[in-house]
Design an enzyme around this catalytic site. Sequence first.
Site, short mmCIF file in Angstrom:
data_model
loop_
_atom_site.label_atom_id
_atom_site.label_comp_id
_atom_site.label_asym_id
_atom_site.label_seq_id
_atom_site.Cartn_x
_atom_site.Cartn_y
_atom_site.Cartn_z
N ASP A 194 -57.15 -28.87 -36.21
CA ASP A 194 -56.46 -27.69 -35.70
C ASP A 194 -57.16 -27.27 -34.41
OD1 ASP A 194 -54.73 -25.52 -35.47
OD2 ASP A 194 -54.90 -24.98 -37.56
N TRP A 195 -56.61 -26.28 -33.77
CA TRP A 195 -57.04 -25.87 -32.42
C TRP A 195 -58.54 -25.53 -32.38
CZ3 TRP A 195 -53.32 -24.64 -28.35
CH2 TRP A 195 -53.90 -24.09 -27.20
#
Length: 750
Positions: free
Chosen positions: A303-304
Amino acid sequence: MNLNIKTNILIVSLLLIPFKGVSAISISNIKANNKTINKSHKSEKSESDFINELLRKMTLEEKIGQLSQYVGKELLTGPLSKTLSDSLLERGMIGSVLNIGGVEKIKRVQELNMKHSRLKIPILFGFDVIHGFKTIFPVPLAEASSWDLDLMRRTAKAASIEASASGIHWTFAPMVDIARDPRWGRIVEGAGEDTYLGCKIADARVRGFQWNLWQPNSVMACAKHFAVYGAPQGGVDYAPVDVSNTTLFETYLPPYKACIDAGVQTFMSAFNDVNGMPATGSKFLLTDLLRKQWGFKGFVVSDWAAVAQLKNQGVVANEEDAGTLALNAGLDMNMTDGVYNAHLAEAIKKGKVSIETVDESVRRILRVKYRLGLFKDPYRFLDLKREKQEIRNDSIMKLAREAACKSVVLLKNDKDILPLSKRIKRIALIGPLANDQNELMGSWKARGEKEDVVTVLQGIKNKSGNGIDIKYIRGCDWTDSSKAEFSEAVKIAKESDVVIAVVGEKALMSGEDRSRAYLNLPGVQEELLEELKKSGKPVITVLMNGRPLTLANVVKSSDALLETWFLGTQAGNAIADILFGDYNPSGKLTVSFPYAEGQIPNYYNYKRSGRPTYLKYIDLKKDNLFPFGFGLSYTKFTYSNLQCPPSFDSQGKAIVSIDVTNNGNYDGEETVQLYVADKVASMVRPVKELKGFKKVFIPKGKTIKVDIELNSQELGFWTNDMKYVVEPGEFNIMVGPNSEQLTTQTIILK
């Protein structure tokens, strides 16, 4: 991916460079071109030979670059970022870019990559296509309320066609996290609180997105967030997750496995830790479970900035160790934070990471690019003519309206005030969401544009023409305390035949990093409803929200109550269809609505207690305001004649049947739900569990026999020594319209 955390994330500045035209493939030539690409691959080299030869040519820097993903400047769905030099393209250090949308914009980046990179390895383009790309469908929690698996497959397919027509290869969906805490904002992005239903919806959405996998009118899906992101402590996004292994395997992991069984090509690791180990650095989750036990063959993206955040979680001292931990755990692609590009080469030099580990991750990513046909034609998905044909066409708009209608849940309808009489002459339309285009798209609106959204005001006008006098006033805002418009709202209410109040959350009151401690209507909206009720006119409340709310006061102030969630582009038309009876609402809740926040967690399938009659609060009833599976119709359904065999084999299946009669005045759809309870087991079991359902259309005055198949293997559970067992004995079989109103029989599993 988060909009608010302030950290330094690299960003591609390529969109600033003027566009240079590149010939594109027309939609009519897709099939012929696919055959040519596939034939060329087979005739020249096998997939493995091609990739192995390419790997031998690649420098270490270029290999690490394939594992690195950056974000386009056009749309940030994560922390604020700083500009990245285009020199990374020249060094072959960008494997993927996310959130650039549109054929022309993607062409600019791919052209620069093909011009400057040494080995001409095409870039993979991803986008957050969560519930539509340009045409916005209902948010996932809304669509789940339809209990219509074919609908969810079709909307995912339509979103896939739109996104791929705009050059996208890959979507970061579906989110399949089971969510049992309505305070958590991202409950809006999933299927709700039930594992069985969550698995079915995960399967449908993966198959929809990947309906024509590897072809330029389909996208790869990404199952997220692996794992257990939907169970943060206190319902606070990014908080730790602490669950027993039996709960982990029984409640939270099955939807991810369902995605693998449906053929999902990628996974996204979660931000949170699971029982003390960050998911992004968990070898148990990413390698031992995902690859070795479940046989997943695709690749995993973080994820980011989740790799860099391993340092914040305190399991590594610096970013080099963060990259080392993540890659060795099985995390193939590093999203946005640049850790792999910055530190992996040094980690390899120090012997912390083997080149074999790097090569295996690179292979997984090159394999996807090969299968997409990008090595033969990097511009294969880029066709301006097809983009214009597919975006917001008539068929997808029709589907968006159908999906919106089917996602609405009727929660209250005193004296059958709905549907509205055709004789209605004057409507008072009041509320902050009654004529708002932007909020109706909900969170994660991709490239949706508010100008395309039909508001409730416009939808009612479209439905009624000039035959109804509609007086509209906003009444109040969401968050301020001003009641300046109350008196005018009450005045037009008194002059009307009926009041339609459209209230709820703003779109970004739910979603990522949008946890709420209090779940009542924000601002003074509840007080507005109370004043409207005093007008003496019937009040129809239309709710828009991305999570369950505490609605006890709203119920009191409403003669009818529609839960419409955020319905997207065709919201207003769909709501008007329901208000005027052109569609009979059929939605059912997939998450329980509490009376008050103090009841949370409030999911329906809680485990038995030794003192069930004492399982209560002294200041509030234990029951939910609206239970899981609840939803009314304009017609009346009655259930009778429940039948099931007296026994069945532990390796077999049983058919449970029940008669459902439509006793009302309207044709309608009913979702018949089957629940099971293990009466005596070696471990404490839930009071009931959903194990089957069927949505059926029943004309008025008709009775239909509904058969639901019960699989014995779904009656098992995980023991503390991590064995899945199906124990013989008696089970209660319960069938009804929701998780509370049930008819029961007993069956013996031999």
